[in-house]
Design a protein around this motif. Sequence first.
Motif, mmCIF file in Angstrom:
data_model
loop_
_atom_site.group_PDB
_atom_site.id
_atom_site.type_symbol
_atom_site.label_atom_id
_atom_site.label_comp_id
_atom_site.label_asym_id
_atom_site.label_seq_id
_atom_site.Cartn_x
_atom_site.Cartn_y
_atom_site.Cartn_z
ATOM 1 N N SER A 24 33.780 37.019 34.697
ATOM 2 C CA SER A 24 33.633 38.046 35.740
ATOM 3 C C SER A 24 33.624 37.434 37.127
ATOM 4 O O SER A 24 34.185 37.994 38.076
ATOM 5 C CB SER A 24 32.346 38.851 35.514
ATOM 6 O OG SER A 24 32.422 39.566 34.300
ATOM 7 N N LYS A 27 37.226 36.347 38.012
ATOM 8 C CA LYS A 27 38.042 37.535 38.297
ATOM 9 C C LYS A 27 37.700 38.106 39.672
ATOM 10 O O LYS A 27 38.604 38.446 40.452
ATOM 11 C CB LYS A 27 37.833 38.605 37.222
ATOM 12 C CG LYS A 27 38.725 39.826 37.430
ATOM 13 C CD LYS A 27 38.547 40.879 36.352
ATOM 14 C CE LYS A 27 37.301 41.689 36.550
ATOM 15 N NZ LYS A 27 37.271 42.908 35.690
ATOM 16 N N GLU A 28 36.416 38.177 39.978
ATOM 17 C CA GLU A 28 35.995 38.711 41.268
ATOM 18 C C GLU A 28 36.559 37.875 42.406
ATOM 19 O O GLU A 28 36.992 38.406 43.440
ATOM 20 C CB GLU A 28 34.462 38.748 41.329
ATOM 21 C CG GLU A 28 33.906 39.678 42.401
ATOM 22 C CD GLU A 28 34.288 41.141 42.167
ATOM 23 O OE1 GLU A 28 34.504 41.853 43.166
ATOM 24 O OE2 GLU A 28 34.418 41.556 40.996
ATOM 25 N N LEU A 31 40.103 38.780 42.959
ATOM 26 C CA LEU A 31 40.245 40.089 43.598
ATOM 27 C C LEU A 31 39.856 40.054 45.077
ATOM 28 O O LEU A 31 40.264 40.925 45.857
ATOM 29 C CB LEU A 31 39.382 41.121 42.859
ATOM 30 C CG LEU A 31 39.804 41.441 41.418
ATOM 31 C CD1 LEU A 31 38.787 42.360 40.753
ATOM 32 C CD2 LEU A 31 41.191 42.069 41.384
ATOM 33 N N GLU A 32 39.071 39.047 45.452
ATOM 34 C CA GLU A 32 38.645 38.921 46.851
ATOM 35 C C GLU A 32 39.388 37.804 47.578
ATOM 36 O O GLU A 32 38.991 37.404 48.680
ATOM 37 C CB GLU A 32 37.134 38.657 46.899
ATOM 38 C CG GLU A 32 36.296 39.815 46.373
ATOM 39 C CD GLU A 32 34.815 39.477 46.294
ATOM 40 O OE1 GLU A 32 34.457 38.303 46.562
ATOM 41 O OE2 GLU A 32 34.029 40.372 45.959
ATOM 42 N N ASP A 40 43.673 49.209 47.709
ATOM 43 C CA ASP A 40 42.825 49.655 46.586
ATOM 44 C C ASP A 40 43.641 49.761 45.303
ATOM 45 O O ASP A 40 43.172 49.385 44.226
ATOM 46 C CB ASP A 40 42.194 51.021 46.909
ATOM 47 C CG ASP A 40 41.106 50.912 47.976
ATOM 48 O OD1 ASP A 40 40.630 49.781 48.210
ATOM 49 O OD2 ASP A 40 40.745 51.952 48.565
ATOM 50 N N LEU A 43 44.372 46.260 43.878
ATOM 51 C CA LEU A 43 43.156 45.689 43.305
ATOM 52 C C LEU A 43 42.870 46.286 41.934
ATOM 53 O O LEU A 43 42.523 45.569 40.987
ATOM 54 C CB LEU A 43 41.957 45.929 44.231
ATOM 55 C CG LEU A 43 41.857 45.041 45.477
ATOM 56 C CD1 LEU A 43 40.717 45.511 46.368
ATOM 57 C CD2 LEU A 43 41.660 43.580 45.075
ATOM 58 N N GLN A 44 43.015 47.588 41.816
ATOM 59 C CA GLN A 44 42.801 48.249 40.523
ATOM 60 C C GLN A 44 43.799 47.757 39.489
ATOM 61 O O GLN A 44 43.468 47.560 38.316
ATOM 62 C CB GLN A 44 42.900 49.766 40.691
ATOM 63 C CG GLN A 44 41.741 50.379 41.468
ATOM 64 C CD GLN A 44 41.988 51.840 41.832
ATOM 65 O OE1 GLN A 44 42.932 52.469 41.349
ATOM 66 N NE2 GLN A 44 41.121 52.388 42.680
ATOM 67 N N ASP A 47 42.848 44.122 38.468
ATOM 68 C CA ASP A 47 41.613 44.192 37.681
ATOM 69 C C ASP A 47 41.939 44.590 36.236
ATOM 70 O O ASP A 47 41.525 43.929 35.279
ATOM 71 C CB ASP A 47 40.673 45.216 38.323
ATOM 72 C CG ASP A 47 39.275 45.183 37.728
ATOM 73 O OD1 ASP A 47 39.111 44.676 36.601
ATOM 74 O OD2 ASP A 47 38.331 45.651 38.384
ATOM 75 N N ARG A 48 42.709 45.652 36.090
ATOM 76 C CA ARG A 48 43.069 46.138 34.755
ATOM 77 C C ARG A 48 43.976 45.141 34.035
ATOM 78 O O ARG A 48 43.813 44.864 32.846
ATOM 79 C CB ARG A 48 43.779 47.489 34.885
ATOM 80 C CG ARG A 48 44.210 48.090 33.544
ATOM 81 C CD ARG A 48 45.120 49.282 33.769
ATOM 82 N NE ARG A 48 45.576 49.861 32.515
ATOM 83 C CZ ARG A 48 46.683 50.578 32.391
ATOM 84 N NH1 ARG A 48 47.450 50.802 33.453
ATOM 85 N NH2 ARG A 48 47.041 51.070 31.226
ATOM 86 N N ASP A 51 41.919 42.077 32.642
ATOM 87 C CA ASP A 51 41.134 42.412 31.454
ATOM 88 C C ASP A 51 42.032 42.637 30.243
ATOM 89 O O ASP A 51 41.698 42.252 29.115
ATOM 90 C CB ASP A 51 40.294 43.666 31.702
ATOM 91 C CG ASP A 51 39.091 43.397 32.591
ATOM 92 O OD1 ASP A 51 38.851 42.221 32.920
ATOM 93 O OD2 ASP A 51 38.399 44.363 32.962
ATOM 94 N N HIS A 139 47.196 32.458 39.814
ATOM 95 C CA HIS A 139 45.734 32.469 39.790
ATOM 96 C C HIS A 139 45.183 31.113 39.353
ATOM 97 O O HIS A 139 44.143 30.668 39.852
ATOM 98 C CB HIS A 139 45.229 33.554 38.835
ATOM 99 C CG HIS A 139 45.173 34.915 39.439
ATOM 100 N ND1 HIS A 139 44.769 36.028 38.734
ATOM 101 C CD2 HIS A 139 45.465 35.369 40.685
ATOM 102 C CE1 HIS A 139 44.811 37.085 39.507
ATOM 103 N NE2 HIS A 139 45.241 36.711 40.706
#
Length: 353
Positions: A24, A27-28, A31-32, A40, A43-44, A47-48, A51, A139
Amino acid sequence: MAAAAVVANGSSGDSKAAFAEIYSRLKEEMLEDPAFEFTDESLQWIDRMLDYNVLGGKCNRGISVIDSYKMLKGTDVLSKEETFLACTLGWCIEWLQAYFLVLDDIMDNSQTRRGQPCWFRVPQVGLIAVNDGIILRNHISRILQRHFKGKPYYVDLIDLFNEVEFKTASGQLLDLITTHEGEKDLMKYNLTIHRRIVQYKTAYYSFYLPVACALLLSGENLDNFGDVKNILVEMGTYFQVQDDYLDCYGDPEFIGKIGTDIEDYKCSWLVVQALERADENQKHVLFENYGKSDPECVAKVKDLYKELNLEAVFHEYERESYNKLIADIEAHPNKAVQNVLKSFLHKIYKRQK
């Protein structure tokens, strides 16, 4: 929720729990990442996507970094910093695995992965998955830069991941042009091609990479461990041959899948062994039936395998490979390295016992 998914599918012990905890956070951070002004919606999406593709596997490769590092240090307890760095490198390998699988599924036109639709088959994803694969690979570089740039082995880590990625992609190319290019042709299949595909497509990133990461964390120079690389690549070859065997002869309830190598026209160890041993009539049976989904065709191939006694051929190969690997491992002067290698070999061997 994401961490729980890892725990459910990981191995037992403290390594599993520690490993799950770190996902987590990583991943955070992605995303940042300040290098891009995310919307937005983007980012969504990421995130998806993370996972869906990074989670869901057994995480054996990633957790192996932690376990190997502990054995190399001769301790069951790592400091908080050591645990974080080992877990982070483990997750970089899981990110690499996700990157390979997202693109591999597109190339193979696969339907499912880990019990759910392949990412490119998810509605609204399609070939955006290609770019997602590129993001996954990037990443890894971002994570390594963020957490390892000040370490003396940072450049070695970058070189290691680049080298392993190149070897894996080259193995994938050989697999694709051998098994997918043009008309199906069993005459392309032989033991040399099978071995080369397995070594480069699977063995380096699945077996060598986790141990190499642990060695670098321990302050070792990888140039001094060429023998360890050779043993691990040989172990990865042994693993894939065993996997090919279990695809045909393993109990689906035990191995967790129904084998389809025959239907999928795979360059399997069994078919190349059959081609080496078959007479002209038997080769005709293979040419007529291999790569067809008709159950009768599959049954004819399996009957031919039985006629050629390939089960016994495999068990002889397994005995010789295992004995050679044990001898090579025990010849290594470093006991901690021996323990790491024996741990890997034990996990492979017990898969079918």
